[in-house]
Design a protein around this motif. Structure first.
Motif, mmCIF file in Angstrom:
data_model
loop_
_atom_site.group_PDB
_atom_site.id
_atom_site.type_symbol
_atom_site.label_atom_id
_atom_site.label_comp_id
_atom_site.label_asym_id
_atom_site.label_seq_id
_atom_site.Cartn_x
_atom_site.Cartn_y
_atom_site.Cartn_z
ATOM 1 N N GLU A 187 4.703 6.209 -11.157
ATOM 2 C CA GLU A 187 4.371 7.586 -10.679
ATOM 3 C C GLU A 187 3.839 7.571 -9.311
ATOM 4 O O GLU A 187 4.274 8.368 -8.848
ATOM 5 N N MET A 188 3.121 6.550 -9.430
ATOM 6 C CA MET A 188 2.723 6.471 -7.811
ATOM 7 C C MET A 188 3.483 6.430 -6.801
ATOM 8 O O MET A 188 3.274 6.830 -6.192
ATOM 9 N N ALA A 189 4.841 6.328 -7.463
ATOM 10 C CA ALA A 189 5.247 4.970 -6.294
ATOM 11 C C ALA A 189 6.683 6.396 -5.771
ATOM 12 O O ALA A 189 7.178 6.796 -4.441
ATOM 13 N N ALA A 190 6.727 7.669 -7.049
ATOM 14 C CA ALA A 190 7.650 8.636 -7.163
ATOM 15 C C ALA A 190 6.885 9.931 -6.246
ATOM 16 O O ALA A 190 7.222 10.105 -5.548
ATOM 17 N N GLY A 191 5.100 9.573 -6.256
ATOM 18 C CA GLY A 191 4.839 10.240 -5.512
ATOM 19 C C GLY A 191 4.326 10.379 -3.661
ATOM 20 O O GLY A 191 4.741 11.183 -3.007
ATOM 21 N N PHE A 192 4.341 8.433 -3.001
ATOM 22 C CA PHE A 192 4.799 8.142 -1.852
ATOM 23 C C PHE A 192 6.331 9.049 -1.677
ATOM 24 O O PHE A 192 6.204 8.927 -0.688
ATOM 25 N N PHE A 193 7.347 8.054 -2.780
ATOM 26 C CA PHE A 193 8.457 9.026 -2.072
ATOM 27 C C PHE A 193 8.919 10.620 -2.195
ATOM 28 O O PHE A 193 9.511 10.675 -1.082
ATOM 29 N N ALA A 194 7.400 10.806 -2.769
ATOM 30 C CA ALA A 194 8.325 13.161 -2.060
ATOM 31 C C ALA A 194 7.637 13.355 -1.262
ATOM 32 O O ALA A 194 7.994 14.276 -0.672
ATOM 33 N N THR A 239 9.244 10.164 7.463
ATOM 34 C CA THR A 239 8.664 11.955 7.503
ATOM 35 C C THR A 239 8.102 12.423 7.120
ATOM 36 O O THR A 239 9.202 12.344 5.726
ATOM 37 N N HIS A 240 7.669 12.731 7.019
ATOM 38 C CA HIS A 240 6.959 13.217 6.148
ATOM 39 C C HIS A 240 7.716 14.830 5.552
ATOM 40 O O HIS A 240 7.699 15.501 6.251
ATOM 41 N N ALA A 241 7.442 14.800 4.358
ATOM 42 C CA ALA A 241 8.526 15.913 3.986
ATOM 43 C C ALA A 241 8.205 17.235 3.930
ATOM 44 O O ALA A 241 9.553 17.856 4.394
ATOM 45 N N SER A 242 6.826 17.214 3.755
ATOM 46 C CA SER A 242 6.832 18.841 4.098
ATOM 47 C C SER A 242 6.119 19.956 5.825
ATOM 48 O O SER A 242 5.883 20.685 6.049
ATOM 49 N N THR A 243 5.859 18.510 6.418
ATOM 50 C CA THR A 243 5.660 18.862 8.280
ATOM 51 C C THR A 243 6.643 18.318 8.897
ATOM 52 O O THR A 243 6.580 18.639 10.004
ATOM 53 N N GLY A 244 7.252 17.444 8.715
ATOM 54 C CA GLY A 244 8.556 16.812 9.315
ATOM 55 C C GLY A 244 8.076 16.202 10.363
ATOM 56 O O GLY A 244 8.784 15.299 11.344
ATOM 57 N N LYS A 245 6.972 15.500 10.581
ATOM 58 C CA LYS A 245 6.259 14.467 11.240
ATOM 59 C C LYS A 245 6.528 13.193 10.835
ATOM 60 O O LYS A 245 6.571 12.579 10.323
ATOM 61 N N THR A 246 6.702 12.243 11.949
ATOM 62 C CA THR A 246 7.310 10.837 11.937
ATOM 63 C C THR A 246 5.587 10.255 11.797
ATOM 64 O O THR A 246 4.828 10.487 11.636
ATOM 65 N N VAL A 247 5.699 9.250 10.542
ATOM 66 C CA VAL A 247 4.376 8.338 10.022
ATOM 67 C C VAL A 247 4.851 7.101 9.995
ATOM 68 O O VAL A 247 6.356 6.897 10.067
ATOM 69 N N ARG A 248 3.260 6.560 10.074
ATOM 70 C CA ARG A 248 3.735 4.841 10.284
ATOM 71 C C ARG A 248 2.108 4.199 10.056
ATOM 72 O O ARG A 248 1.354 4.424 10.280
ATOM 73 N N VAL A 249 2.465 4.087 9.036
ATOM 74 C CA VAL A 249 1.086 3.360 8.351
ATOM 75 C C VAL A 249 1.042 1.570 8.166
ATOM 76 O O VAL A 249 2.813 1.676 7.245
ATOM 77 N N SER A 250 -0.300 1.334 7.807
ATOM 78 C CA SER A 250 -0.021 -0.468 7.525
ATOM 79 C C SER A 250 -1.329 -0.400 7.086
ATOM 80 O O SER A 250 -2.013 0.849 6.778
ATOM 81 N N GLY A 251 -0.852 -1.570 5.924
ATOM 82 C CA GLY A 251 -1.786 -1.783 5.030
ATOM 83 C C GLY A 251 -1.922 -3.004 3.709
ATOM 84 O O GLY A 251 -0.619 -3.523 4.415
ATOM 85 N N TRP A 252 -2.135 -2.997 3.335
ATOM 86 C CA TRP A 252 -2.038 -4.369 2.327
ATOM 87 C C TRP A 252 -1.728 -3.798 0.517
ATOM 88 O O TRP A 252 -2.613 -2.964 0.321
ATOM 89 N N GLU A 253 -2.014 -4.979 0.306
ATOM 90 C CA GLU A 253 -1.901 -5.114 -1.493
ATOM 91 C C GLU A 253 -2.422 -6.516 -1.755
ATOM 92 O O GLU A 253 -1.932 -7.450 -0.703
#
Length: 129
Positions: free
Chosen positions: A53-60, A88-102
């Protein structure tokens, strides 16, 4: 490189490929059946169903999400998986680049038992609005 390091680096590479397949179930398959992920101190996503469900949210939100593994740090059965995703963000069409870690705790079967995920949610919000 020890056998544990080899297995963990393969886990990270295969996990990255699962994200890039855009299949929530593929992402969830890397977790123990009773595993969980918590992102930015939020509520836990429990079990493979929760992880999917978490992954599906990111893919949406980012349908063309592309994930890159930046680095893996290993300490016994604990690992830090550093990543960057773009798309690309689905709602805004803006390019997104995010870094993080697990931060992973890996069980004896080589599955993620517990993951603490981190990224700058304020930066994400700025990029998507």
């Amino acid at each position: 490189m020890t056998n544990n390091e080899e297995k963990t680096k393969k886990l990270a590479a295969d996990y990255t490929a699962a994200w890039n397949s855009r299949s929530p179930d593929a992402v969830a398959s890397f977790y123990a059946s009773d595993g969980k992920i918590i992102i930015n101190r939020g509520d836990p996503w429990d079990g493979r169903t929760g992880v999917a469900e978490m992954a599906a949210g990111f893919f949406a939100d980012i349908p063309d999400l592309a994930l890159k593994c930046d680095s893996v740090r290993i300490a016994g059965d604990h690992a830090a998986y550093l990543w960057t995703f773009s798309g690309t963000h689905a709602s805004t069409g803006k390019t997104v680049r995010v870094s993080g870690w697990e931060e992973w705790d890996i069980n004896d079967e080589g599955k993620v038992q517990s993951s603490l995920g981190w990224f700058d949610s304020d930066d994400y919000a700025r990029q998507t609005s």
